[in-house]
Design a protein around this motif. Structure first.
Motif, PDB file in Angstrom:
ATOM      1  N   SER A   1       1.104  -1.296  -0.222  1.00 30.94           N
ATOM      2  CA  SER A   1      -0.367   0.415  -0.294  1.00 30.94           C
ATOM      3  C   SER A   1       1.075   1.026   0.238  1.00 30.94           C
ATOM      4  O   SER A   1       0.613   2.062  -0.515  1.00 30.94           O
ATOM      5  CB  SER A   1      -0.970  -0.147   0.834  1.00 30.94           C
ATOM      6  OG  SER A   1      -0.032  -0.068   2.259  1.00 30.94           O
ATOM      7  N   SER A   2       2.061   1.436   0.206  1.00 33.04           N
ATOM      8  CA  SER A   2       3.068   2.437   0.368  1.00 33.04           C
ATOM      9  C   SER A   2       3.158   2.731  -0.491  1.00 33.04           C
ATOM     10  O   SER A   2       3.239   4.000  -0.919  1.00 33.04           O
ATOM     11  CB  SER A   2       4.397   2.039   1.057  1.00 33.04           C
ATOM     12  OG  SER A   2       3.855   1.157   2.192  1.00 33.04           O
ATOM     13  N   ALA A   3       3.447   2.006  -1.793  1.00 29.56           N
ATOM     14  CA  ALA A   3       2.953   2.624  -2.861  1.00 29.56           C
ATOM     15  C   ALA A   3       1.917   2.690  -3.616  1.00 29.56           C
ATOM     16  O   ALA A   3       2.020   4.229  -4.362  1.00 29.56           O
ATOM     17  CB  ALA A   3       3.971   1.595  -4.165  1.00 29.56           C
TER      18      ALA A   3
ATOM     19  N   SER B   1      -9.106   6.380   1.509  1.00 30.40           N
ATOM     20  CA  SER B   1      -9.686   5.090   2.909  1.00 30.40           C
ATOM     21  C   SER B   1      -8.350   4.268   2.641  1.00 30.40           C
ATOM     22  O   SER B   1      -8.142   3.201   1.474  1.00 30.40           O
ATOM     23  CB  SER B   1     -10.519   4.707   2.279  1.00 30.40           C
ATOM     24  OG  SER B   1     -11.058   4.174   3.348  1.00 30.40           O
ATOM     25  N   ASP B   2      -7.288   3.793   3.675  1.00 28.78           N
ATOM     26  CA  ASP B   2      -7.013   3.328   4.367  1.00 28.78           C
ATOM     27  C   ASP B   2      -7.513   2.058   4.948  1.00 28.78           C
ATOM     28  O   ASP B   2      -7.881   1.938   5.447  1.00 28.78           O
ATOM     29  CB  ASP B   2      -5.954   3.558   4.878  1.00 28.78           C
ATOM     30  CG  ASP B   2      -4.193   2.707   4.835  1.00 28.78           C
ATOM     31  OD1 ASP B   2      -4.626   1.796   4.779  1.00 28.78           O
ATOM     32  OD2 ASP B   2      -3.783   3.557   5.420  1.00 28.78           O
ATOM     33  N   GLU B   3      -7.413   1.067   3.628  1.00 26.06           N
ATOM     34  CA  GLU B   3      -8.265  -0.034   4.679  1.00 26.06           C
ATOM     35  C   GLU B   3      -7.387  -1.675   4.262  1.00 26.06           C
ATOM     36  O   GLU B   3      -7.709  -2.459   4.618  1.00 26.06           O
ATOM     37  CB  GLU B   3     -10.161  -0.108   3.206  1.00 26.06           C
ATOM     38  CG  GLU B   3     -10.377   0.522   3.376  1.00 26.06           C
ATOM     39  CD  GLU B   3     -11.869   0.630   2.386  1.00 26.06           C
ATOM     40  OE1 GLU B   3     -12.154  -0.445   1.619  1.00 26.06           O
ATOM     41  OE2 GLU B   3     -12.766   1.222   2.219  1.00 26.06           O
TER      42      GLU B   3
ATOM     43  N   ASN C   1      -5.272  -0.587  -0.421  1.00 25.62           N
ATOM     44  CA  ASN C   1      -5.078  -1.622   0.494  1.00 25.62           C
ATOM     45  C   ASN C   1      -4.291  -2.752  -0.086  1.00 25.62           C
ATOM     46  O   ASN C   1      -3.340  -1.910  -0.343  1.00 25.62           O
ATOM     47  CB  ASN C   1      -6.465  -2.160   0.084  1.00 25.62           C
ATOM     48  CG  ASN C   1      -6.664  -3.394   1.663  1.00 25.62           C
ATOM     49  OD1 ASN C   1      -6.348  -4.015   2.583  1.00 25.62           O
ATOM     50  ND2 ASN C   1      -8.513  -3.275   1.337  1.00 25.62           N
ATOM     51  N   SER C   2      -4.086  -3.160   1.185  1.00 24.94           N
ATOM     52  CA  SER C   2      -2.589  -4.565   1.103  1.00 24.94           C
ATOM     53  C   SER C   2      -2.992  -5.796   1.649  1.00 24.94           C
ATOM     54  O   SER C   2      -3.464  -6.011   1.749  1.00 24.94           O
ATOM     55  CB  SER C   2      -1.603  -3.831   2.046  1.00 24.94           C
ATOM     56  OG  SER C   2      -0.910  -4.055   2.275  1.00 24.94           O
ATOM     57  N   PHE C   3      -1.764  -6.877   0.840  1.00 26.10           N
ATOM     58  CA  PHE C   3      -2.031  -8.057   1.695  1.00 26.10           C
ATOM     59  C   PHE C   3      -0.929  -7.833   2.735  1.00 26.10           C
ATOM     60  O   PHE C   3      -1.060  -9.172   3.111  1.00 26.10           O
ATOM     61  CB  PHE C   3      -1.623  -8.673   0.309  1.00 26.10           C
ATOM     62  CG  PHE C   3      -2.260  -9.487  -0.925  1.00 26.10           C
ATOM     63  CD1 PHE C   3      -3.193 -10.100  -0.952  1.00 26.10           C
ATOM     64  CD2 PHE C   3      -2.456  -8.025  -1.730  1.00 26.10           C
ATOM     65  CE1 PHE C   3      -4.144 -10.568  -1.644  1.00 26.10           C
ATOM     66  CE2 PHE C   3      -3.427  -8.512  -2.933  1.00 26.10           C
ATOM     67  CZ  PHE C   3      -4.254  -9.410  -3.018  1.00 26.10           C
ATOM     68  N   SER C   4      -0.579  -7.278   3.643  1.00 22.29           N
ATOM     69  CA  SER C   4       0.654  -6.932   4.086  1.00 22.29           C
ATOM     70  C   SER C   4       0.119  -7.635   5.335  1.00 22.29           C
ATOM     71  O   SER C   4       0.570  -8.245   6.016  1.00 22.29           O
ATOM     72  CB  SER C   4       1.559  -5.513   4.608  1.00 22.29           C
ATOM     73  OG  SER C   4       2.141  -5.560   3.395  1.00 22.29           O
ATOM     74  N   LYS C   5      -0.943  -7.302   6.079  1.00 18.24           N
ATOM     75  CA  LYS C   5      -1.920  -7.256   7.588  1.00 18.24           C
ATOM     76  C   LYS C   5      -2.870  -8.491   7.542  1.00 18.24           C
ATOM     77  O   LYS C   5      -2.530  -9.464   7.639  1.00 18.24           O
ATOM     78  CB  LYS C   5      -2.193  -6.045   7.605  1.00 18.24           C
ATOM     79  CG  LYS C   5      -1.728  -5.022   7.497  1.00 18.24           C
ATOM     80  CD  LYS C   5      -0.770  -4.414   8.324  1.00 18.24           C
ATOM     81  CE  LYS C   5       0.811  -3.919   8.383  1.00 18.24           C
ATOM     82  NZ  LYS C   5       1.711  -3.433   9.118  1.00 18.24           N
ATOM     83  N   TYR C   6      -3.611  -8.482   7.195  1.00 18.65           N
ATOM     84  CA  TYR C   6      -4.491 -10.064   6.816  1.00 18.65           C
ATOM     85  C   TYR C   6      -4.392 -10.753   6.569  1.00 18.65           C
ATOM     86  O   TYR C   6      -4.236 -12.230   6.570  1.00 18.65           O
ATOM     87  CB  TYR C   6      -6.024  -9.543   6.620  1.00 18.65           C
ATOM     88  CG  TYR C   6      -7.004 -10.679   6.968  1.00 18.65           C
ATOM     89  CD1 TYR C   6      -7.463 -11.232   7.216  1.00 18.65           C
ATOM     90  CD2 TYR C   6      -7.080 -11.466   5.604  1.00 18.65           C
ATOM     91  CE1 TYR C   6      -8.522 -12.004   7.697  1.00 18.65           C
ATOM     92  CE2 TYR C   6      -8.600 -12.396   5.324  1.00 18.65           C
ATOM     93  CZ  TYR C   6      -9.025 -12.841   6.411  1.00 18.65           C
ATOM     94  OH  TYR C   6      -9.924 -13.825   6.769  1.00 18.65           O
TER      95      TYR C   6
HETATM   96  C1  LIG Z   1      -2.699   2.068   8.736  1.00 18.42           C
HETATM   97  C2  LIG Z   1      -1.111   1.689   7.238  1.00 18.42           C
HETATM   98  N1  LIG Z   1      -1.335   1.531   5.741  1.00 18.42           N
HETATM   99  C3  LIG Z   1      -0.209   1.269   5.516  1.00 18.42           C
HETATM  100  C4  LIG Z   1       0.679   0.690   5.837  1.00 18.42           C
HETATM  101  C5  LIG Z   1       1.651   0.169   5.214  1.00 18.42           C
HETATM  102  O1  LIG Z   1       1.829  -0.880   4.572  1.00 18.42           O
HETATM  103  P1  LIG Z   1       2.584  -1.811   3.508  1.00 18.42           P
HETATM  104  O2  LIG Z   1       3.123  -0.945   2.435  1.00 18.42           O
HETATM  105  O3  LIG Z   1       2.878  -3.443   3.417  1.00 18.42           O
HETATM  106  O4  LIG Z   1       0.948  -2.387   2.920  1.00 18.42           O
HETATM  107  C6  LIG Z   1       0.656   0.114   7.442  1.00 18.42           C
HETATM  108  C7  LIG Z   1       1.984  -0.199   7.938  1.00 18.42           C
HETATM  109  O5  LIG Z   1       2.409  -0.492   8.585  1.00 18.42           O
HETATM  110  C8  LIG Z   1       0.029   1.070   8.309  1.00 18.42           C
HETATM  111  O6  LIG Z   1       0.009   0.748   9.231  1.00 18.42           O
END
Ligand SMILES: Cc1ncc(COP(=O)(O)O)c(C=O)c1O
Length: 390
Positions: free
Chosen positions: A103-105, A206-208, A233-238
């Motif tokens: 999601s950072s990118a 919206s950061d989901e 959104n991202s695959f990083s967390k869930y």
């Molecule tokens: C609220 C939130 N948004 C975005 C990110 C970035 O995550 P990523 O780039 O791994 O998708 C984080 C990482 O901790 C986060 O806590």
């Protein structure tokens, strides 16, 4: 003495992430043989789902991994469209979905596509520090609004009206559930804010990323209210895939081509291997729900245990895997407190100053994404530490 002309840019002068400094200090203590409980990092300890790993192995055996379309491979984007239908009952055309390098990118791309230099973008304080750092590095102006218990740590249309008096607001960025608070907006509060932005011509981002990790409340995507919203959104967390650096955007139609053009030049494409694996992760519900049940057990343990040892001022932990605790009755310097806690109790947590320059010195963020046994151990260690500090 003349200063060298070879200086870093002014825009690169963003704050460091203190959580990473805590991590480095914890690593130093571990190298000396200390056992440290890690509650400072916001990442799952579970590996990527098995189906994702299998797909990745197959792709590696197959040989060639290359660039993909900047928007990402079609099967992943189709799987994401199906995810929106299944999880939220929302139809999203595949054409508006874009895979990103985490999601950072996604934030970089969305900010570049929607805003011009100098544009003001509203954020909450406390909030995820990278938002303001990315905005600043891109020449945009973060407008941080202090939120508190009276609005359940959320922005409201009244906040935006106030901010508009000081200058036009071009965007609003909201995470629900949020980092560091773990707090989620009610469906009504979210809808009100999105409608306000829609009427005022303000981009709603919206950061989901913490969707899927909700313990209490009703999780909604901003797309249910408006198709003008930008979803990150991202695959990083869930999905437990932080290191794979894979996420996605859902864009309003008019931003798709501009974002694609910028992505072609900034990143070419997200890693193909991660795109292939991520598609499989979307189907790994059973495995991921088991991981989530582990977080839920940790959450229950800490919500019961922390108040008993004196940390009883906690924000509502609706989702994510964070507890944001008010430590001001012990100390009102969270940086110093976190350092002492790390050295004396061997528990690493993140000082609130990372997330909130104004009130952050009164808070610590504890991540409960770790092992259950570690959480029990942390409670015991903290009990002794806090007793001594009373
Ligand atoms: C609220 C939130 N948004 C975005 C990110 C970035 O995550 P990523 O780039 O791994 O998708 C984080 C990482 O901790 C986060 O806590």
């Amino acid at each position: 003495m003349n200063q060298s002309p070879f200086q870093p840019s002014r825009r690169s002068d963003v704050a460091p992430f203190i959580a990473m400094d805590v991590l480095a200090e914890a690593a130093r203590l571990e190298a000396q043989g200390r056992k440290i409980i890690h509650m400072e990092v916001g990442q799952p300890s579970a590996p990527a789902p098995k189906a994702a790993l299998d797909m990745a192995r197959k792709a590696l055996d197959h040989g060639r991994l290359g660039y993909t379309e900047a928007l990402g491979i079609r099967p992943l984007r189709e799987a994401l469209a199906a995810h929106y239908r299944k999880a939220y009952g929302v139809d999203v055309p595949v054409e508006r979905i874009m895979a990103t390098t985490g999601s950072s990118a996604g934030f970089n791309l969305a900010f570049l596509a929607a805003f011009d230099p100098g544009d003001r973008v509203v954020l909450t304080a406390p909030g995820y520090p990278a938002y303001r750092n990315i905005l600043k590095a891109l020449g945009l102006v973060p407008v941080e609004i202090e939120v508190g218990a009276e609005t359940r740590w959320s922005l409201t249309p009244a906040h935006l009206e106030e901010a508009q008096k000081e200058g036009p607001v071009k965007g609003v960025l909201v995470a629900s559930p949020a980092n560091p608070t773990g707090t989620m907006m009610t469906a009504e509060a979210l809808e009100d804010l999105i409608r306000y932005c829609d009427d005022a011509g303000i981009w709603f981002i919206s950061d989901e990323i913490y969707h899927g990790l909700v313990y209490d409340g009703d999780e909604r995507t901003a797309l249910e209210t408006s198709q003008n919203t930008i979803i990150v959104n991202s695959f990083s967390k869930y999905y437990c895939m932080t290191g794979w650096r894979i996420g996605w955007l859902v864009l309003p139609e008019q931003l798709v081509r501009p974002t694609e053009r910028i992505a072609q030049s900034l990143y070419i494409s997200p890693p193909e291997l991660s795109q292939i694996a991520a598609g499989a992760a979307l189907t790994s519900v059973q495995e991921l729900e088991a991981v989530k049940a582990g977080y839920a057990a940790n959450r229950a343990l800490l919500l019961d245990g922390l108040p008993k040892i004196g940390l009883d001022r906690l924000l509502p932990v609706d989702g994510a895997f964070y507890i944001y605790a008010d430590i001001s009755r012990f100390r009102s310097d969270s940086l110093e407190f976190a350092k002492r806690m790390l050295h004396e109790a061997g528990v690493a947590a993140t000082p609130g100053v990372d997330f909130d320059p104004v009130h952050g010195h009164e808070f610590l963020r504890f991540s409960f994404a770790g092992a259950h046994e570690d959480m029990k151990d942390a409670l015991e260690r903290l009990s002794g530490f806090l007793d001594a500090g009373r």
